[in-house]
Design a protein around this motif. Structure first.
Motif, short mmCIF file in Angstrom:
data_model
loop_
_atom_site.label_atom_id
_atom_site.label_comp_id
_atom_site.label_asym_id
_atom_site.label_seq_id
_atom_site.Cartn_x
_atom_site.Cartn_y
_atom_site.Cartn_z
N ALA A 1 0.84 -1.19 0.00
CA ALA A 1 0.00 0.00 0.00
C ALA A 1 0.88 1.24 0.00
O ALA A 1 1.86 1.32 0.74
CB ALA A 1 -0.91 0.01 1.22
N MET B 1 0.35 5.08 0.81
CA MET B 1 -0.68 5.83 1.50
C MET B 1 -0.26 7.27 1.72
O MET B 1 0.93 7.57 1.88
CB MET B 1 -0.96 5.16 2.86
CG MET B 1 -2.16 5.72 3.60
SD MET B 1 -2.40 4.89 5.18
CE MET B 1 -1.01 5.53 6.10
N ALA C 1 -6.00 4.66 6.14
CA ALA C 1 -5.11 3.78 6.91
C ALA C 1 -5.72 2.41 7.13
O ALA C 1 -5.00 1.41 7.18
CB ALA C 1 -4.77 4.43 8.25
N ALA D 1 -5.11 0.52 3.97
CA ALA D 1 -3.69 0.22 3.84
C ALA D 1 -3.26 -0.92 4.76
O ALA D 1 -2.34 -1.68 4.43
CB ALA D 1 -2.86 1.46 4.14
N ARG E 1 2.79 -4.60 3.32
CA ARG E 1 3.77 -3.54 3.58
C ARG E 1 3.15 -2.21 3.21
O ARG E 1 2.44 -2.12 2.22
CB ARG E 1 5.03 -3.81 2.75
CG ARG E 1 6.13 -2.77 2.88
CD ARG E 1 7.49 -3.36 2.46
NE ARG E 1 7.57 -3.69 1.05
CZ ARG E 1 8.14 -2.91 0.14
NH1 ARG E 1 8.65 -1.74 0.47
NH2 ARG E 1 8.21 -3.29 -1.12
N THR E 2 3.42 -1.19 4.03
CA THR E 2 2.86 0.13 3.77
C THR E 2 3.98 1.15 3.61
O THR E 2 4.91 1.20 4.41
CB THR E 2 1.94 0.58 4.93
OG1 THR E 2 0.85 -0.35 5.03
CG2 THR E 2 1.39 1.97 4.67
N VAL F 1 4.43 5.30 3.19
CA VAL F 1 3.68 6.52 3.45
C VAL F 1 4.33 7.69 2.73
O VAL F 1 5.53 7.94 2.89
CB VAL F 1 3.60 6.80 4.97
CG1 VAL F 1 2.82 8.09 5.23
CG2 VAL F 1 2.93 5.63 5.69
N GLU G 1 9.11 4.28 4.31
CA GLU G 1 8.72 2.87 4.43
C GLU G 1 8.78 2.42 5.88
O GLU G 1 9.56 2.92 6.68
CB GLU G 1 9.64 1.99 3.59
CG GLU G 1 9.47 2.21 2.10
CD GLU G 1 9.91 1.00 1.30
OE1 GLU G 1 9.46 -0.12 1.61
OE2 GLU G 1 10.71 1.18 0.37
N PRO H 1 0.81 2.50 9.78
CA PRO H 1 -0.07 3.30 8.95
C PRO H 1 -0.84 4.39 9.69
O PRO H 1 -0.87 5.52 9.27
CB PRO H 1 -1.03 2.26 8.34
CG PRO H 1 -0.25 1.00 8.33
CD PRO H 1 0.62 1.05 9.55
N TYR I 1 0.01 8.30 9.08
CA TYR I 1 -0.98 9.12 8.38
C TYR I 1 -1.34 10.33 9.21
O TYR I 1 -1.49 11.43 8.71
CB TYR I 1 -2.23 8.30 8.08
CG TYR I 1 -3.23 9.08 7.28
CD1 TYR I 1 -3.17 9.08 5.89
CD2 TYR I 1 -4.21 9.84 7.90
CE1 TYR I 1 -4.07 9.82 5.14
CE2 TYR I 1 -5.10 10.58 7.17
CZ TYR I 1 -5.04 10.57 5.79
OH TYR I 1 -5.92 11.30 5.07
#
Length: 262
Positions: free
Chosen positions: A44, A46, A210, A213, A218-219, A221, A229, A233, A237
């Motif tokens: 994701a 985000m 969020a 995500a 793996r998220t 931002v 990385e 989340p 955010y």
């Protein structure tokens, strides 16, 4: 990258995008983004409006070109491709899923799914067979003759996902795919993405949410054109939203529900 290591589906190196460069209106949308996504990952990306995530999506999808830096799609430097080669890469290696479904209303689900194969000059009988297989993969084989107006929002998004899968692309790029859906249907679509990942597809999900995500493995931002990385989340955010120019987010103290409820 070490010898013999798998080639990433996506690799960006110091990717930078600047609009109106050198003028008073200059905007740095991407500020040197480094990103690697391996085959079979569900990632994701985000961030709130204005963070740079849509710009990054357009570059990953070969819909725009960077100001500087390098983007390797399956090991291919896209800057070395001409317009026709870029179109071929998009058609064969990237499947797009959008918030608005983008289905043609007068065509059946099967015809909507089969449409990309027409550009590849696949014979009609083969198109139908492959479209049926793709619809079966998303659980809609029994709805192949239905038009979009005869399908629910979730079913329409499944048709759109089947269309994105029809050329067996290495990458499925989904831009706010649950944004037009109720929460229950959105959960079903996210569960489908997880199943597609389990089947070996690489999924990149672009979202401001969020909770959406959090379904990814793996998220990453986006904040002010920079990619971060490994952030958790919800907290990431909130930090990003607190500095965004969106006045509603500022009033809401960065509450993710403030933007999603609009």
């Amino acid at each position: 990258m070490t010898a013999g290591a798998p080639v990433p589906v996506i690799e960006t190196r110091a990717l930078r995008k600047v609009y109106a460069e050198g003028t008073q209106a200059e905007v740095v949308a991407l500020a040197g983004v480094d990103l690697r996504i391996a085959a079979g990952e569900f990632v994701a990306i985000m961030g709130p409006s204005g963070s740079g995530k849509s710009t990054l999506m357009n570059l990953i999808g070969c819909l725009d070109t960077p100001t500087s830096g390098q983007y390797l799609c399956g090991g291919v430097d896209v800057a070395t491709l001409d317009r026709e080669q870029l179109a071929t890469l998009r058609r064969e290696r990237i499947g797009f899923v959008f918030q608005g479904f983008n289905l043609l209303p007068r065509m059946s689900a099967e015809d909507n799914v089969a449409m990309p194969l027409g550009y590849a000059r696949v014979p009609p009988a083969e198109r139908r067979r492959l479209a049926q297989e793709a619809l079966a993969e998303v659980g809609l084989a029994a709805r192949s003759a239905h038009r979009p107006s005869e399908l629910s929002g979730g079913q329409q998004q499944r048709v759109a996902i089947a269309r994105a899968l029809i050329n067996r692309p290495a990458l499925l790029l989904a831009d706010e795919p649950t944004g037009a859906l109720d929460s229950k249907t959105g959960e079903e679509i996210l569960a489908l993405f997880k199943r597609l990942r389990d089947d070996g597809h690489t999924v990149v999900l672009i979202t401001h949410d969020a909770e959406v995500a959090a379904h990814a493995d793996r998220t990453c931002v986006m904040r002010d054109g920079e990619l971060h990385e490994g952030d958790e989340p919800h907290s990431a955010y909130a930090r990003s939203a607190s500095t965004a120019t969106n006045p509603r987010l500022a009033v809401d103290g960065g509450d993710v529900h403030g933007e999603r409820s609009r």
